[in-house]
Design a protein around this motif. Structure first.
Motif, PDB file in Angstrom:
ATOM      1  N   GLY A 155      47.060  46.318  45.766  1.00 48.37           N
ATOM      2  CA  GLY A 155      45.786  45.850  45.250  1.00 48.37           C
ATOM      3  C   GLY A 155      45.017  45.026  46.273  1.00 48.37           C
ATOM      4  N   ASP A 199      40.966  43.143  42.900  1.00 52.95           N
ATOM      5  CA  ASP A 199      41.860  43.419  41.768  1.00 52.95           C
ATOM      6  C   ASP A 199      42.434  42.147  41.162  1.00 52.95           C
ATOM      7  N   VAL A 272      47.533  42.924  38.530  1.00 53.98           N
ATOM      8  CA  VAL A 272      46.909  44.098  39.161  1.00 53.98           C
ATOM      9  C   VAL A 272      47.139  45.334  38.310  1.00 53.98           C
ATOM     10  N   ARG A 276      44.203  47.631  36.640  1.00 53.98           N
ATOM     11  CA  ARG A 276      44.062  49.074  36.851  1.00 53.98           C
ATOM     12  C   ARG A 276      44.093  49.838  35.530  1.00 53.98           C
TER      13      ARG A 276
END
Length: 454
Positions: A155, A199, A272, A276
């Protein structure tokens, strides 16, 4: 904010004590005495958070957490592990099992309730996104949407600290799994455009050259950076109150100094991965909704999506025993705008009203254009008082700023009616009451908000 909390412990006295503490804060509590029972409850019922004892016979808390996070039906439920073992290896084992946090006995009220409120708030937003994704897939293809979470490595991490030495220490650890940028000192020049591609944002809670709590607030109040996970770095004991305030302002997690390398990496991976997953849901929503469920003129959801989403929202509100309100707004004297300045100008007014509506709502609210000059807003977890405040804010944001029409600045107003879910409501009756309230607002002179109760 209330929530349904599952407490898991093989000791009845511990269950009763935790139940009493949670009920004093008006949380709904479910009890389980084993890991197997906890997993069954999570699969069967709507649970907002699990408080899970680590040391249990047959199946310990780590294994329960692994199984919950591996189950598509349960993986989105936040899990907080509770143990008497204040050992870094145990903490990291829990985080790697998928736990969202790790509290040590005896658990103090401030960290306990701060984490509960923070994690349940994040879950409400995540649940709302999943509900919308599932609604969209039902409308388009009849399938459920379930984005696949990634590994949590590789990330982009932005570290905001007070000193270059601290930035280098944290960067040295995080670089083993992520790309790292370090910002040292005042954050006045740290624009949203510089933060948004990130991120994970790591903020030094002890910084003196800038206000770290203000930075948390600014990140959460900016639409571009709002989804960004925030990890704050704090010192033990002295920063407990500031940690609670950071979590209240929207920080996702915290880590205490001295920073353990493996714990920092584990917490970073968790955030992270969540980032996502949420981004994959947003991309899926954007791509599929635009095909069939978005009003082309305003960019809001259309009637087709609204009707399907309202059904799901009512079902979820009943399952979770939470409030739900529905708002219908209509632009006053819109025909005069079309007749006097033409449909192109009228379309511009519709787009502007839609943009102002979108900007004035909470993150979990859904705005739709259902035809002509009529808009609806579905407001989960909003009672009549909260819905009235949202409706009044929407009315003001339209009325207080004139619209550019035909080379002039012309005042435009809206009338708003709303209703709140009651025991025997259906989609039709909830909508009918809001519609009746709208007509009452028109009858009373327009540019006002009216509630239609039962």
């Amino acid at each position: 904010m209330t929530a349904k909390i599952l407490v898991v412990d093989d000791q009845p006295i511990n269950l009763r004590l935790m139940q009493a503490r949670l009920r004093d804060e008006y949380f709904e509590v479910i009890l389980a005495t084993s890991g197997a029972e906890a997993i069954e409850i999570c699969r069967r019922e709507t649970v907002d958070l699990v408080l899970l004892d680590v040391m249990m016979p047959e199946m310990d808390g780590y294994e329960v957490c692994r199984r919950l996070k591996a189950d598509p039906a349960c993986r989105h439920i936040p899990v907080v592990l509770i143990t008497a073992l204040d050992d870094m290896r145990n903490r990291i084992t829990g985080l790697e099992a998928g736990a969202d946090d790790f509290l040590t006995k005896p658990v103090r009220d401030l960290p306990l309730f701060s984490r509960i409120r923070s994690l349940t708030r994040l879950k409400i937003l995540s649940d709302e996104m999943r509900t919308r994704a599932e609604t969209t897939m039902r409308v388009l293809a009849g399938n459920e949407a379930d984005a696949v979470a990634e590994s949590g490595t590789g990330g982009s991490v932005l570290v905001v600290v007070d000193s270059p030495a601290e930035g280098e220490r944290l960067s040295r650890i995080l670089r083993s799994e992520h790309t790292v940028r370090v910002h040292v000192g005042p954050v006045a020049d740290l624009e949203a455009a510089a933060i948004e591609p990130t991120d994970l944002l790591a903020i030094d809670l002890q910084a003196e050259s800038f206000d770290p709590l203000r930075l948390c607030s600014l990140v959460r109040s900016n639409e571009a950076t709002r989804p960004l996970p925030i990890l704050v770095l704090a010192s033990d004991g002295r920063d407990e109150t500031r940690i609670a305030k950071a979590l209240e302002l929207g920080a996702n997690d915290y880590i205490l100094r001295p920073v353990d390398r493996n714990e920092l990496l584990a917490r970073a991976r968790t955030q992270v991965k969540r980032r996502r997953y949420d981004e994959s849901l947003r991309r899926s929503l954007q791509q599929t909704i635009e095909l069939a469920t978005v009003d082309a003129l305003t960019g809001l959801s259309n009637r087709r999506f609204f009707e399907s989403h309202l059904t799901a929202s009512i079902a979820r509100a009943r399952t979770d025993a939470k409030d739900l309100s529905l708002l219908i707004a209509d632009i006053d004297h819109f025909k005069q705008i079309n007749d006097g300045w033409g449909h192109a100008v009228g379309d511009g007014v519709l787009r502007d009203v839609a943009a102002r509506t979108r900007d004035s709502l909470r993150a979990c609210d859904l705005a739709c254009r259902i035809g002509g000059e009529e808009f609806v807003v579905v407001m989960p977890d909003a009672d009549s008082e909260a819905a009235a405040a949202i409706a009044e804010r929407l009315r003001r944001v339209v009325a207080d700023q004139p619209f550019p029409i035909g080379g002039e600045m012309i005042s435009v107003t809206i009338s708003v009616g709303f209703s709140t879910l009651i025991a025997d409501d259906t989609d039709a009756t909830l909508t009918k009451r809001a519609d009746q309230a709208l007509y009452e607002a028109k009858r009373l002179g327009r540019n006002r908000v009216v509630l239609r109760a039962a």
